[in-house]
Design an enzyme around this catalytic site. Sequence first.
Site, PDB file in Angstrom:
ATOM      1  N   SER A  31       1.517  -2.836   7.820  1.00  0.00           N
ATOM      2  CA  SER A  31       1.820  -1.559   8.467  1.00  0.00           C
ATOM      3  C   SER A  31       3.271  -1.413   8.897  1.00  0.00           C
ATOM      4  CB  SER A  31       0.911  -1.370   9.681  1.00  0.00           C
ATOM      5  OG  SER A  31       1.151  -2.377  10.640  1.00  0.00           O
ATOM      6  N   VAL A  78      -3.420  -0.122   3.927  1.00  0.00           N
ATOM      7  CA  VAL A  78      -2.554  -0.647   4.979  1.00  0.00           C
ATOM      8  C   VAL A  78      -3.379  -1.422   6.000  1.00  0.00           C
ATOM      9  CG1 VAL A  78      -0.851  -0.040   6.740  1.00  0.00           C
ATOM     10  CG2 VAL A  78      -1.099   1.403   4.716  1.00  0.00           C
ATOM     11  N   CYS A  79      -2.908  -2.615   6.322  1.00  0.00           N
ATOM     12  CA  CYS A  79      -3.502  -3.389   7.414  1.00  0.00           C
ATOM     13  C   CYS A  79      -2.344  -4.011   8.199  1.00  0.00           C
ATOM     14  CB  CYS A  79      -4.487  -4.431   6.904  1.00  0.00           C
ATOM     15  SG  CYS A  79      -3.771  -5.719   5.904  1.00  0.00           S
ATOM     16  N   ASP A  80      -2.655  -4.852   9.136  1.00  0.00           N
ATOM     17  CA  ASP A  80      -1.586  -5.413   9.965  1.00  0.00           C
ATOM     18  C   ASP A  80      -0.532  -6.144   9.142  1.00  0.00           C
ATOM     19  OD1 ASP A  80      -1.935  -4.536  12.559  1.00  0.00           O
ATOM     20  OD2 ASP A  80      -3.410  -6.079  13.016  1.00  0.00           O
TER      21      ASP A  80
END
Length: 104
Positions: A39, A7-9
């Site tokens: 996310s 998960v990242c932005d």
Amino acid sequence: MKSILLVCDLGMSTSLVVKKMLNAAQKRGLEINIQAKGSQDFRTLIQQFDCALLGPQIAYKLSDFQNIANEYNKKVDCINMMDYGMTDGEKILDHALSLLEDIK
């Protein structure tokens, strides 16, 4: 087959890490689904994966995401910043596999 969520932005900066992890898994003969996602949809996504690793850029959200993951009996942790920066697929895969140890 086990599934690992990164998960990242926006789900884009972890794509290279996914490739490196998949290569490491293939070398070990492991069949693992690894995907990178943003996310914003974590609550829905965590239900579809066995565990999740957060990119260092959103490590500040770990507590919130752990609370959500606990609702579904899933594990979540952060990727080590150095491993992420070096795109060390082997070490990040080992980290994810350590989260999966208790999952049958």
